[in-house]
Design a protein around this motif. Sequence first.
Motif, short mmCIF file in Angstrom:
data_model
loop_
_atom_site.label_atom_id
_atom_site.label_comp_id
_atom_site.label_asym_id
_atom_site.label_seq_id
_atom_site.Cartn_x
_atom_site.Cartn_y
_atom_site.Cartn_z
N MET A 93 -12.56 -5.25 5.46
CA MET A 93 -11.26 -4.47 5.33
C MET A 93 -11.20 -3.02 5.66
O MET A 93 -10.37 -2.42 6.49
N GLN A 124 -9.23 -0.90 8.54
CA GLN A 124 -8.49 0.15 8.08
C GLN A 124 -8.67 1.26 9.28
O GLN A 124 -7.82 1.93 9.71
N ASP A 145 -5.00 -0.87 -2.09
CA ASP A 145 -5.93 -1.95 -2.04
C ASP A 145 -5.46 -3.06 -2.81
O ASP A 145 -6.23 -4.06 -3.08
N HIS A 146 -4.00 -3.05 -3.32
CA HIS A 146 -3.82 -4.32 -4.05
C HIS A 146 -3.34 -5.49 -3.03
O HIS A 146 -3.06 -5.16 -2.02
N PRO A 147 -3.41 -6.86 -3.54
CA PRO A 147 -3.10 -7.93 -2.70
C PRO A 147 -1.70 -7.78 -2.44
O PRO A 147 -0.75 -7.08 -3.29
N TYR A 200 -0.17 -5.30 6.56
CA TYR A 200 -0.96 -5.07 5.38
C TYR A 200 -1.66 -6.42 4.94
O TYR A 200 -2.79 -6.16 4.56
N HIS A 257 -5.88 -6.24 5.02
CA HIS A 257 -6.58 -7.06 3.63
C HIS A 257 -7.52 -7.90 4.00
O HIS A 257 -8.70 -8.37 3.30
#
Length: 217
Positions: A11, A15, A76-78, A169, A173
């Motif tokens: 990840m 990024q 960083d949330h799903p 997104y 992730h």
Amino acid sequence: MNFPDKVTLTMKDNQKLVIKEMITLVYSMSRLSGGKATLREAETVILGSDVYGLSMEDTQLIRRLQSAVELVIRNDHPGSVEILSRINGLVTMASSLKAGQLRKAPFKVVATGRMIPAADEAVVANAVEGILHTEDSATLKALRLILVIVNQQFYADANEATAFLFANYVMVHAGAGMIMVADEKLTAFRQLMAAYDGIDDEPPLKWLYKNCVISDH
């Protein structure tokens, strides 16, 4: 249908890839949104300067898209409907009183005459979560999300850019790379989506996988 991820990154590395390609990604999203800025003009705005002759509308669009890409990079949330709506809110903020809100009125597709009913919260949640929770590759999830968001026009504005940003997104992730529509593919993409009936996914998925999934890193 088998659409494996074209790259496998951490990840953090993904990024870094999006940060490196920030200008190109923002420019691509602006073109999806009908923006008139050139790649060089988008770069200038992203770096913090105004562009002589570029409309305030286009300048603000670039800045809003930059904020949305920063969310894609840093959150960083799903993935979830909440994140999807936050992305739409950033893209349409100050340009729409309905920024980030699901579309509450029926929508007519001019090219085909198809009527799309108002976006039902439960239906949208089931569609998005149903895709996110499959065992499919991250790339296939991202592509399917693009199809359903664009086809069903979840929001009053900027569905295409919102769909691709949310797809990225998901890709970030999972460390699966990036998805964007190059300038020379934009007309073909619009024709593809105009012809898409919401039933036969395979032709548009194959086209998107071949033409929009970025494999270089």
